[in-house]
Design a protein around this motif. Structure first.
Motif, short mmCIF file in Angstrom:
data_model
loop_
_atom_site.label_atom_id
_atom_site.label_comp_id
_atom_site.label_asym_id
_atom_site.label_seq_id
_atom_site.Cartn_x
_atom_site.Cartn_y
_atom_site.Cartn_z
N MET A 38 18.28 45.97 2.29
CA MET A 38 19.43 46.43 3.39
C MET A 38 19.66 47.18 4.59
O MET A 38 21.04 47.69 4.41
N LEU A 39 19.07 46.44 5.64
CA LEU A 39 19.52 46.78 6.98
C LEU A 39 19.79 45.27 7.25
O LEU A 39 20.26 45.27 8.43
N GLY A 40 19.31 44.09 6.70
CA GLY A 40 20.13 43.05 8.00
C GLY A 40 19.54 42.45 9.23
O GLY A 40 18.95 41.33 9.85
N SER A 41 17.60 43.23 9.54
CA SER A 41 17.26 43.10 10.42
C SER A 41 15.78 43.87 10.61
O SER A 41 15.93 44.71 9.87
N LEU A 42 15.42 42.43 10.89
CA LEU A 42 13.63 42.66 11.03
C LEU A 42 12.52 43.98 11.97
O LEU A 42 12.45 44.53 11.88
N SER A 43 14.01 43.90 12.83
CA SER A 43 13.19 44.96 13.73
C SER A 43 13.88 46.68 12.82
O SER A 43 12.88 47.30 13.55
N GLU A 44 14.46 47.01 12.57
CA GLU A 44 15.11 48.21 11.96
C GLU A 44 14.34 48.54 10.83
O GLU A 44 13.87 49.56 10.60
N ALA A 45 13.76 46.96 9.81
CA ALA A 45 13.29 46.89 9.11
C ALA A 45 11.89 47.33 9.30
O ALA A 45 11.15 48.20 8.34
N ALA A 93 14.81 36.82 21.08
CA ALA A 93 13.12 37.02 21.52
C ALA A 93 12.45 38.30 20.94
O ALA A 93 11.16 37.60 20.73
N ARG A 94 13.43 38.98 19.95
CA ARG A 94 12.44 39.72 18.95
C ARG A 94 12.21 38.96 17.84
O ARG A 94 10.88 39.63 17.02
N LEU A 95 12.40 38.02 17.18
CA LEU A 95 11.76 37.46 16.16
C LEU A 95 10.48 36.66 16.62
O LEU A 95 9.79 36.16 15.71
N ASP A 96 9.31 36.26 17.73
CA ASP A 96 8.84 35.67 18.32
C ASP A 96 8.69 34.25 17.34
O ASP A 96 7.57 34.40 16.34
N LEU A 97 9.67 33.49 17.48
CA LEU A 97 9.96 32.01 16.69
C LEU A 97 9.22 31.26 16.69
O LEU A 97 8.88 30.48 16.11
#
Length: 297
Positions: free
Chosen positions: A26-33, A291-295
């Motif tokens: 729905m959002l295309g964003s992991l943090s928003e999800a 940075a938020r994705l912790d890759l």
């Protein structure tokens, strides 16, 4: 003996992965999800669910409602120029080609590609909700209609309109990971070897590259969209010194590239491969989002 709140929390955790997958689409964003899933838990903990016979279905529709509100709020506050969509790249779900991280397993299963997420960003919030819940998660239109405050027939129309746009815009990638990797490996080898003709040969004539470097990007790394084999190859040739740091990974269920320099992820590239040629490239190099994705493990 566990109290009622603990039991409810355990039941919610059984559905968390599914809800995260719904919210991400729905959002295309992991943090928003993650935020949407947390809000769903808060609403569950404040609700009387004694008469709810299908908790999974109830949670799915609540998550959908939360995401719809977030999409509408996002559109209201968005101040980017109209061409911001041209360089938009959703948060990628990155995993190993050798193994799937259990945390990402639900997201990778029936993975939705970056190309599809980019097209979905053009949908109206209600269209996106109807399409995601019905077409991707088989939620009946009768259950979706109250969320968008439409009749069942009107909700069906929303999904149909979204479906037509998606089918007309999102390319159907080659589903074979081996063939995808062959194309990505050929691109990487040509870039590392400085072989411009080889670069051209692996790119589709109408290839489109999106590079999303974030709002603060300046200079040559700025967000941009590039069309056509010649222009995309010239860009790849210009940045070929970074290709030595790139390695193949899974990006939203397809083969892509992760570039790590001095232990820090500097870009993720999703790739669409059709008939052995790269037709789409989606590069995220926004430092804050990466940075938020912790890759980097």
């Amino acid at each position: 003996m566990k109290d009622e709140k603990e039991q409810l929390a355990e039941r919610f955790e059984e559905h968390r992965g599914h809800l995260r997958a719904v919210a991400y689409r729905m959002l295309g964003s992991l943090s928003e999800a993650e935020d949407a899933v947390q809000e769903t838990w808060l609403r569950l903990s404040r609700s009387d669910t004694s008469d709810v016979h299908n908790l999974g279905g109830w949670l799915t529709t609540v998550t959908g409602r939360v995401c719809l509100d977030m999409l509408r709020s996002r559109r209201t506050r968005r101040e980017e120029p109209m061409d911001a969509y041209e360089t938009f790249v959703p948060d990628p779900v990155v995993g190993s080609l050798d193994r799937v991280d259990p945390e990402h397993e639900v997201l990778q299963a029936d993975a939705v590609g970056l190309a599809l997420l980019v097209v979905m960003e053009t949908l109206e919030p209600a269209e996106r909700l109807a399409f995601v819940l019905h077409d991707m998660f088989a939620v009946p239109f009768d259950d979706i209609a109250p969320i968008v405050d439409r009749s069942t027939a009107a909700t069906r129309q929303l999904a149909s309109r979204a479906r037509r746009r998606v089918q007309g815009s999102a390319p159907a990638p080659d589903p074979d990971l081996t063939r995808q990797k062959q194309a990505v490996d050929a691109f990487l080898a040509a870039s590392r070897g400085g072989d411009f003709e080889a670069l051209l040969s692996v790119l589709d004539p109408e290839v489109v590259l999106r590079a999303d470097a974030g709002a603060l990007a300046v200079g040559v790394a700025a967000s941009k969209q590039v069309r056509g084999r010649q222009s995309v190859a010239e860009g790849a040739f210009m940045f070929r010194q970074f290709s030595q740091y790139a390695r193949p990974v899974l990006v939203n269920g397809s083969v892509g590239l992760l570039t790590v320099v001095d232990g820090k992820a500097v870009s993720v590239m999703g790739v669409t491969v059709v008939d052995g040629k790269i037709t789409g490239m989606y590069i995220l190099s926004d430092p804050e989002r990466l940075a938020r994705l912790d890759l980097v493990a």
